[in-house]
Design a protein around this motif. Structure first.
Motif, PDB file in Angstrom:
ATOM      1  N   ARG A  66       0.829  -1.218   0.000  1.00 27.74           N
ATOM      2  CA  ARG A  66       0.000   0.000   0.000  1.00 27.74           C
ATOM      3  C   ARG A  66       0.856   1.259   0.000  1.00 27.74           C
ATOM      4  O   ARG A  66       0.426   2.302  -0.486  1.00 27.74           O
ATOM      5  N   ARG A  67       2.058   1.166   0.560  1.00 24.68           N
ATOM      6  CA  ARG A  67       2.969   2.315   0.567  1.00 24.68           C
ATOM      7  C   ARG A  67       3.859   2.346  -0.673  1.00 24.68           C
ATOM      8  O   ARG A  67       4.766   3.160  -0.772  1.00 24.68           O
ATOM      9  N   ARG A  68       3.632   1.394  -1.583  1.00 25.34           N
ATOM     10  CA  ARG A  68       4.422   1.285  -2.812  1.00 25.34           C
ATOM     11  C   ARG A  68       5.900   1.053  -2.510  1.00 25.34           C
ATOM     12  O   ARG A  68       6.775   1.653  -3.125  1.00 25.34           O
ATOM     13  N   GLN A  69       6.155   0.206  -1.541  1.00 28.64           N
ATOM     14  CA  GLN A  69       7.526  -0.151  -1.181  1.00 28.64           C
ATOM     15  C   GLN A  69       7.712  -1.656  -1.322  1.00 28.64           C
ATOM     16  O   GLN A  69       6.746  -2.407  -1.334  1.00 28.64           O
ATOM     17  N   SER A  70       8.964  -2.065  -1.432  1.00 25.41           N
ATOM     18  CA  SER A  70       9.260  -3.489  -1.482  1.00 25.41           C
ATOM     19  C   SER A  70       8.984  -4.111  -0.114  1.00 25.41           C
ATOM     20  O   SER A  70       9.245  -3.499   0.916  1.00 25.41           O
ATOM     21  N   ALA A  71       8.461  -5.344  -0.139  1.00 19.76           N
ATOM     22  CA  ALA A  71       8.186  -6.036   1.122  1.00 19.76           C
ATOM     23  C   ALA A  71       9.497  -6.394   1.813  1.00 19.76           C
ATOM     24  O   ALA A  71      10.450  -6.805   1.148  1.00 19.76           O
ATOM     25  N   PRO A  72       9.587  -6.209   3.136  1.00 19.17           N
ATOM     26  CA  PRO A  72      10.815  -6.577   3.857  1.00 19.17           C
ATOM     27  C   PRO A  72      11.119  -8.065   3.708  1.00 19.17           C
ATOM     28  O   PRO A  72      10.205  -8.897   3.687  1.00 19.17           O
ATOM     29  N   GLN A  73      12.397  -8.392   3.621  1.00 18.63           N
ATOM     30  CA  GLN A  73      12.800  -9.791   3.468  1.00 18.63           C
ATOM     31  C   GLN A  73      12.339 -10.639   4.657  1.00 18.63           C
ATOM     32  O   GLN A  73      11.955 -11.789   4.488  1.00 18.63           O
ATOM     33  N   LEU A  74      12.392 -10.060   5.862  1.00 20.82           N
ATOM     34  CA  LEU A  74      11.969 -10.815   7.047  1.00 20.82           C
ATOM     35  C   LEU A  74      10.504 -11.229   6.934  1.00 20.82           C
ATOM     36  O   LEU A  74      10.135 -12.350   7.307  1.00 20.82           O
ATOM     37  N   ALA A  75       9.675 -10.338   6.414  1.00 22.32           N
ATOM     38  CA  ALA A  75       8.252 -10.668   6.255  1.00 22.32           C
ATOM     39  C   ALA A  75       8.073 -11.793   5.240  1.00 22.32           C
ATOM     40  O   ALA A  75       7.269 -12.714   5.451  1.00 22.32           O
ATOM     41  N   ARG A 160      13.416   9.695  -9.487  1.00 22.09           N
ATOM     42  CA  ARG A 160      14.034  10.912  -8.921  1.00 22.09           C
ATOM     43  C   ARG A 160      13.139  11.522  -7.850  1.00 22.09           C
ATOM     44  O   ARG A 160      13.609  11.941  -6.795  1.00 22.09           O
ATOM     45  N   ALA A 161      11.833  11.586  -8.142  1.00 25.43           N
ATOM     46  CA  ALA A 161      10.892  12.182  -7.180  1.00 25.43           C
ATOM     47  C   ALA A 161      10.861  11.374  -5.881  1.00 25.43           C
ATOM     48  O   ALA A 161      10.770  11.940  -4.792  1.00 25.43           O
ATOM     49  N   SER A 162      10.934  10.049  -5.992  1.00 23.61           N
ATOM     50  CA  SER A 162      10.885   9.222  -4.784  1.00 23.61           C
ATOM     51  C   SER A 162      12.132   9.389  -3.918  1.00 23.61           C
ATOM     52  O   SER A 162      12.090   9.161  -2.717  1.00 23.61           O
ATOM     53  N   LEU A 163      13.255   9.790  -4.538  1.00 24.96           N
ATOM     54  CA  LEU A 163      14.475  10.032  -3.766  1.00 24.96           C
ATOM     55  C   LEU A 163      14.331  11.254  -2.858  1.00 24.96           C
ATOM     56  O   LEU A 163      14.980  11.358  -1.824  1.00 24.96           O
ATOM     57  N   GLN A 164      13.460  12.189  -3.263  1.00 25.80           N
ATOM     58  CA  GLN A 164      13.264  13.416  -2.489  1.00 25.80           C
ATOM     59  C   GLN A 164      12.231  13.243  -1.382  1.00 25.80           C
ATOM     60  O   GLN A 164      12.166  14.035  -0.460  1.00 25.80           O
ATOM     61  N   GLY A 165      11.391  12.202  -1.492  1.00 25.72           N
ATOM     62  CA  GLY A 165      10.302  12.035  -0.534  1.00 25.72           C
ATOM     63  C   GLY A 165      10.737  11.282   0.709  1.00 25.72           C
ATOM     64  O   GLY A 165      11.862  10.801   0.802  1.00 25.72           O
ATOM     65  N   PRO A 166       9.796  11.123   1.658  1.00 28.64           N
ATOM     66  CA  PRO A 166      10.105  10.358   2.870  1.00 28.64           C
ATOM     67  C   PRO A 166      10.139   8.870   2.556  1.00 28.64           C
ATOM     68  O   PRO A 166       9.537   8.412   1.607  1.00 28.64           O
ATOM     69  N   GLY A 167      10.837   8.109   3.351  1.00 27.83           N
ATOM     70  CA  GLY A 167      10.892   6.665   3.162  1.00 27.83           C
ATOM     71  C   GLY A 167      11.868   6.259   2.083  1.00 27.83           C
ATOM     72  O   GLY A 167      12.652   7.069   1.572  1.00 27.83           O
ATOM     73  N   ARG A 168      11.786   4.977   1.714  1.00 28.46           N
ATOM     74  CA  ARG A 168      12.712   4.437   0.731  1.00 28.46           C
ATOM     75  C   ARG A 168      12.247   4.761  -0.681  1.00 28.46           C
ATOM     76  O   ARG A 168      11.062   4.980  -0.903  1.00 28.46           O
ATOM     77  N   PRO A 169      13.174   4.774  -1.654  1.00 30.97           N
ATOM     78  CA  PRO A 169      12.765   4.996  -3.048  1.00 30.97           C
ATOM     79  C   PRO A 169      11.850   3.876  -3.533  1.00 30.97           C
ATOM     80  O   PRO A 169      11.874   2.773  -2.994  1.00 30.97           O
ATOM     81  N   VAL A 170      11.058   4.167  -4.563  1.00 31.52           N
ATOM     82  CA  VAL A 170      10.180   3.139  -5.119  1.00 31.52           C
ATOM     83  C   VAL A 170      11.025   2.000  -5.674  1.00 31.52           C
ATOM     84  O   VAL A 170      12.161   2.201  -6.099  1.00 31.52           O
ATOM     85  N   SER A 171      10.467   0.800  -5.679  1.00 32.17           N
ATOM     86  CA  SER A 171      11.221  -0.376  -6.097  1.00 32.17           C
ATOM     87  C   SER A 171      11.256  -0.498  -7.615  1.00 32.17           C
ATOM     88  O   SER A 171      10.387   0.021  -8.323  1.00 32.17           O
ATOM     89  N   GLN A 172      12.254  -1.220  -8.098  1.00 29.27           N
ATOM     90  CA  GLN A 172      12.387  -1.455  -9.533  1.00 29.27           C
ATOM     91  C   GLN A 172      11.206  -2.271 -10.047  1.00 29.27           C
ATOM     92  O   GLN A 172      10.712  -2.021 -11.148  1.00 29.27           O
TER      93      GLN A 172
END
Length: 199
Positions: A66-75, A160-172
């Protein structure tokens, strides 16, 4: 309205199957734990730790999606371990009745995991659809005189925009799926962006 009706009836069917499968799978796991020396609260609670791990890992993966981030490996690892544990416990429960008994005993666990993941997929899809609708409502339509971006340029701009925002950059993977580009191409675009400029 039809989309909402489809989602609602699908969710009800998935929840019903998951509830039945959960009860049977719990009973199999409880009997297995009990037959191997555990009694009382321990025997009753151990099966919950397996399904609880699957639930917690799936929620973390859903939140990342939902946050458009990669799922953590631990999960991801926790989800895989939980699935293996619940299926393994059910197979072990029915193993004394031969291969067919093991398969029959394993089926409720497979149905539970499958139903749960279908529900997570449905939730993710609904969340993405709501997000697209919200963006459509709140974003004014751009004039069509602009030259449309190429998918490669759109990937570059969004990264580029995701690098400026909070959190991690969007995933490939997210960029590849969203813009319909091969993941290797996305990786190349990002790698070229991160290379330092020649002196």
């Amino acid at each position: 309205m039809p989309d909402r009706l489809i989602r609602s009836t699908t969710a009800l069917a998935v929840v019903a199957v998951a509830a039945v499968a959960a009860v049977i799978s719990y009973r199999h796991a409880y009997e297995l734990v009990h037959s191997h020396g555990e009694t009382g609260p321990t025997a009753r609670l151990v099966p919950f730790t397996v399904d609880g791990l699957i639930w917690a890992a799936s929620m973390v993966i859903l939140d990342a999606s939902r946050r458009r981030q990669s799922a953590p490996q631990l999960a991801k690892w926790s989800l895989a371990v939980g699935i293996v544990a619940t299926v393994g416990a059910n197979v072990a429960h029915g193993a004394s009745h031969g291969p067919i008994g093991a398969v029959v005993s394993a089926w409720p666990a497979l149905a539970l995991v499958g139903s749960f993941e279908l529900l997570m997929t449905l939730t993710r899809s609904a969340a993405r659809g709501d997000l697209v609708q919200d963006e459509t409502r709140t974003t004014p339509e751009q004039p069509r005189t602009e030259v449309e971006q190429t998918p490669e340029q759109a990937v570059l701009d969004e990264y580029r925009a995701s690098l400026q925002g909070p959190g991690r950059p969007v995933s490939q993977r997210y960029l590849a799926e969203k813009h319909g580009i091969d993941r290797r191409k996305v990786k190349q675009i990002i790698t070229n962006l991160e290379k330092p400029a020649p002196a």
